[in-house]
Design an enzyme around this catalytic site. Structure first.
Site, PDB file in Angstrom:
ATOM      1  N   SER A 100       0.843  -1.200   0.000  1.00 57.05           N
ATOM      2  CA  SER A 100       0.000   0.000   0.000  1.00 57.05           C
ATOM      3  C   SER A 100       0.873   1.242   0.000  1.00 57.05           C
ATOM      4  O   SER A 100       2.025   1.219   0.436  1.00 57.05           O
ATOM      5  CB  SER A 100      -0.915   0.023   1.235  1.00 57.05           C
ATOM      6  OG  SER A 100      -0.169   0.265   2.422  1.00 57.05           O
ATOM      7  N   ARG A 139       5.048   9.623  -6.082  1.00 59.08           N
ATOM      8  CA  ARG A 139       6.343  10.083  -5.587  1.00 59.08           C
ATOM      9  C   ARG A 139       7.395   8.976  -5.662  1.00 59.08           C
ATOM     10  O   ARG A 139       8.467   9.105  -5.092  1.00 59.08           O
ATOM     11  CB  ARG A 139       6.214  10.571  -4.149  1.00 59.08           C
ATOM     12  CG  ARG A 139       5.238  11.721  -3.963  1.00 59.08           C
ATOM     13  CD  ARG A 139       5.320  12.286  -2.570  1.00 59.08           C
ATOM     14  NE  ARG A 139       4.299  13.281  -2.328  1.00 59.08           N
ATOM     15  CZ  ARG A 139       4.242  14.047  -1.251  1.00 59.08           C
ATOM     16  NH1 ARG A 139       5.172  13.924  -0.314  1.00 59.08           N
ATOM     17  NH2 ARG A 139       3.273  14.923  -1.080  1.00 59.08           N
ATOM     18  N   VAL A 146       7.138   5.983  -4.308  1.00 55.10           N
ATOM     19  CA  VAL A 146       7.184   5.144  -3.108  1.00 55.10           C
ATOM     20  C   VAL A 146       7.014   3.671  -3.471  1.00 55.10           C
ATOM     21  O   VAL A 146       7.774   2.811  -3.021  1.00 55.10           O
ATOM     22  CB  VAL A 146       6.116   5.584  -2.089  1.00 55.10           C
ATOM     23  CG1 VAL A 146       6.099   4.626  -0.886  1.00 55.10           C
ATOM     24  CG2 VAL A 146       6.377   7.013  -1.630  1.00 55.10           C
ATOM     25  N   LEU A 147       6.005   3.375  -4.301  1.00 51.09           N
ATOM     26  CA  LEU A 147       5.779   1.983  -4.685  1.00 51.09           C
ATOM     27  C   LEU A 147       6.980   1.436  -5.444  1.00 51.09           C
ATOM     28  O   LEU A 147       7.443   0.314  -5.165  1.00 51.09           O
ATOM     29  CB  LEU A 147       4.514   1.861  -5.540  1.00 51.09           C
ATOM     30  CG  LEU A 147       4.211   0.456  -6.061  1.00 51.09           C
ATOM     31  CD1 LEU A 147       3.997  -0.524  -4.909  1.00 51.09           C
ATOM     32  CD2 LEU A 147       2.991   0.461  -6.980  1.00 51.09           C
ATOM     33  N   GLU A 172      -5.291  -4.293  -8.355  1.00 47.28           N
ATOM     34  CA  GLU A 172      -5.446  -3.671  -9.669  1.00 47.28           C
ATOM     35  C   GLU A 172      -4.363  -4.243 -10.580  1.00 47.28           C
ATOM     36  O   GLU A 172      -3.185  -3.918 -10.431  1.00 47.28           O
ATOM     37  CB  GLU A 172      -5.307  -2.149  -9.559  1.00 47.28           C
ATOM     38  CG  GLU A 172      -6.392  -1.496  -8.719  1.00 47.28           C
ATOM     39  CD  GLU A 172      -6.224   0.000  -8.633  1.00 47.28           C
ATOM     40  OE1 GLU A 172      -6.801   0.721  -9.480  1.00 47.28           O
ATOM     41  OE2 GLU A 172      -5.508   0.458  -7.717  1.00 47.28           O
ATOM     42  N   TYR A 186       1.199  -3.943 -11.580  1.00 51.60           N
ATOM     43  CA  TYR A 186       2.406  -4.733 -11.357  1.00 51.60           C
ATOM     44  C   TYR A 186       3.128  -5.169 -12.622  1.00 51.60           C
ATOM     45  O   TYR A 186       4.225  -5.707 -12.549  1.00 51.60           O
ATOM     46  CB  TYR A 186       2.079  -5.935 -10.478  1.00 51.60           C
ATOM     47  CG  TYR A 186       1.691  -5.507  -9.078  1.00 51.60           C
ATOM     48  CD1 TYR A 186       2.662  -5.170  -8.149  1.00 51.60           C
ATOM     49  CD2 TYR A 186       0.351  -5.385  -8.718  1.00 51.60           C
ATOM     50  CE1 TYR A 186       2.318  -4.734  -6.879  1.00 51.60           C
ATOM     51  CE2 TYR A 186      -0.012  -4.953  -7.450  1.00 51.60           C
ATOM     52  CZ  TYR A 186       0.975  -4.623  -6.539  1.00 51.60           C
ATOM     53  OH  TYR A 186       0.622  -4.185  -5.292  1.00 51.60           O
ATOM     54  N   PHE A 213      -3.565 -14.187  -0.224  1.00 53.85           N
ATOM     55  CA  PHE A 213      -2.636 -13.913   0.861  1.00 53.85           C
ATOM     56  C   PHE A 213      -2.329 -12.435   0.931  1.00 53.85           C
ATOM     57  O   PHE A 213      -1.405 -11.995   1.536  1.00 53.85           O
ATOM     58  CB  PHE A 213      -1.344 -14.744   0.701  1.00 53.85           C
ATOM     59  CG  PHE A 213      -0.704 -14.657  -0.663  1.00 53.85           C
ATOM     60  CD1 PHE A 213       0.179 -13.638  -0.956  1.00 53.85           C
ATOM     61  CD2 PHE A 213      -1.004 -15.584  -1.654  1.00 53.85           C
ATOM     62  CE1 PHE A 213       0.773 -13.548  -2.210  1.00 53.85           C
ATOM     63  CE2 PHE A 213      -0.410 -15.525  -2.906  1.00 53.85           C
ATOM     64  CZ  PHE A 213       0.471 -14.503  -3.186  1.00 53.85           C
TER      65      PHE A 213
END
Length: 413
Positions: free
Chosen positions: A87, A95, A97-98, A123, A127, A413
């Site tokens: 998340s 920014r 972060v992911l 979503e 990925y 999971f």
């Protein structure tokens, strides 16, 4: 959006878990979980394989990994990082972060020596840019049990069914599940503690249905199958219209499988059966007299990322001989890029670097999609995602990469 600030990535510590998990819950809508569910996820979290992104004292990003073993074609159980709890706070979108968490995580997985990373995606489009691709699919079902009947195999009537409290037969059901795991690619060998998730039954998750129920199938006093489900009562002017909500079921042989599904179809005061993400080739579908009334809906399930192309392709077997040179693109994990020669058959495989001429050109995503045998390389080629350089190489590889049974992820999971 506020002024952009740098974030600090660090391994999760136990005293930060509540804040870290609160950030995750908020990112998925902010509805609190039942206390027993939260406590269980706390106990299952692998702190040393989880990271948080921090902006000062605030947690603004989360990502974790579970130490799974994944069944691959041929039956081997291969180490795989089960990527989870990802998340980013809405205040810190766009920014990087992911991306920074995905970069750190895949570097870590490589360092651990695991050839695969897997996840389920809230979503799907997120990925792909990190090299993940949908490799298994599940079938959601909504069966009109007033119209659909099953033609069961011989021996079905010899199977004894009985109700049991889910917790009382948990160990026996887990033993059945464990025996099923090697037989289907995509299944996960559950670590200690994970079995408790299958009987977690907070009232907030029932959506008007009964508490969790369990029926076991027995032969010669041995449990050979089980079904865990709820019943949601319903009525209309013409009479009862209850719904059987199947959570999970496994069986060790055709007769036990048929006995359990026939039972689920025939529960009194119900007229339909629903379930999420069942195998695409589940045997009961071949017993049904009218598949059109079974409300089948297919959706993506497990996403696979090859972290080490050579080790991953060597870990599985191939249902027909293959000797193919792949030219692999992998921008996010460049150590995978280049040419790999795969040779293998039903007994084993080897895969290493080569300078030989290219047979097939593709990205690591196509290898991930085809890895478990549920997505055909030929289909991907038809979509323009695999390029055949040597004539005949595509057919050879597509057949070899296939699986006798459809790969399937039994639970999230």
């Amino acid at each position: 959006m506020g002024t952009a600030t740098s974030t600090d990535l660090r391994v999760l510590r136990q005293h930060d878990w509540d804040q870290w998990y609160d950030n995750l819950v908020r990112a998925f809508g902010g509805v609190p979980e039942a206390s027993e569910e939260r406590e269980l996820w706390n106990s299952l979290t692998e702190l040393d394989r989880s990271i948080g992104a921090w902006d000062g004292d605030a947690c603004v990003g989360t990502a974790g990994a579970f130490s799974f073993r994944l069944t691959v074609p041929g039956g081997a159980s291969v180490p795989a990082a089960g990527v989870t709890m990802v998340s980013v706070a809405a205040t810190h979108r766009r920014r990087g972060v992911l991306r920074s968490m995905m970069r750190r995580q895949l570097d870590d997985v490589r360092e651990w020596g695991w050839p695969l990373a897997v996840l389920t995606a809230s979503e799907p489009e997120i990925y792909g840019r990190f090299g993940y691709a949908a490799a298994t699919y599940g079938t959601n079902i909504d069966v009109d049990t007033t119209r659909v009947r099953l033609s069961v195999p011989p021996g079905t009537d010899d199977v004894r069914l009985r109700y049991a409290a889910p917790a009382d037969v948990l160990d026996a059901c887990e033993a059945v599940y464990a025996r099923r795991v090697p037989g289907r690619p995509g299944m996960l060998a559950r670590l200690p503690g994970w079995e408790r998730l299958r009987v977690l039954d907070p009232e907030s998750d029932r959506e008007g249905a009964s508490p969790l129920q369990c029926v076991v199938a027995e032969r010669d006093d041995e449990i050979v199958g089980y079904a865990r489900f709820r019943v949601r009562p319903g009525w209309e002017t013409a009479g009862p219209k209850g719904v059987v909500v199947l959570q999970d079921t496994e069986a060790l042989d055709p007769a036990a499988h048929a006995a359990l599904w026939r039972f689920l179809f025939d529960i009194d005061l119900t007229s339909s059966l629903t379930a999420l993400s069942r195998p695409l080739d589940e045997p009961w579908m071949s017993m049904a007299n009218d598949i059109r009334r079974c409300g089948l809906h297919v959706r993506d399930s497990l996403f696979v990322r090859l972290v080490d192309v050579g080790a991953a392709l060597e870990a599985r077997t191939y249902q027909a001989p293959v000797d193919v040179v792949f030219e692999v693109e992998d921008d996010f994990c460049p150590w995978n890029a280049g040419r790999w020669r795969l040779t293998g058959d039903a007994k084993g495989a080897s895969c290493g670097r080569t300078t030989d001429s290219v047979d097939l050109a593709l990205t690591v995503r196509e290898l991930g999609a085809a890895y478990l045998g549920g997505v055909s390389l030929a289909s991907l080629a038809g979509a323009g995602r695999v390029r055949e350089v040597r004539q005949g190489a595509l057919a050879e590889a597509a057949v070899g990469f296939g699986s006798v049974v459809t790969p399937w992820l039994p639970h999230g999971f």
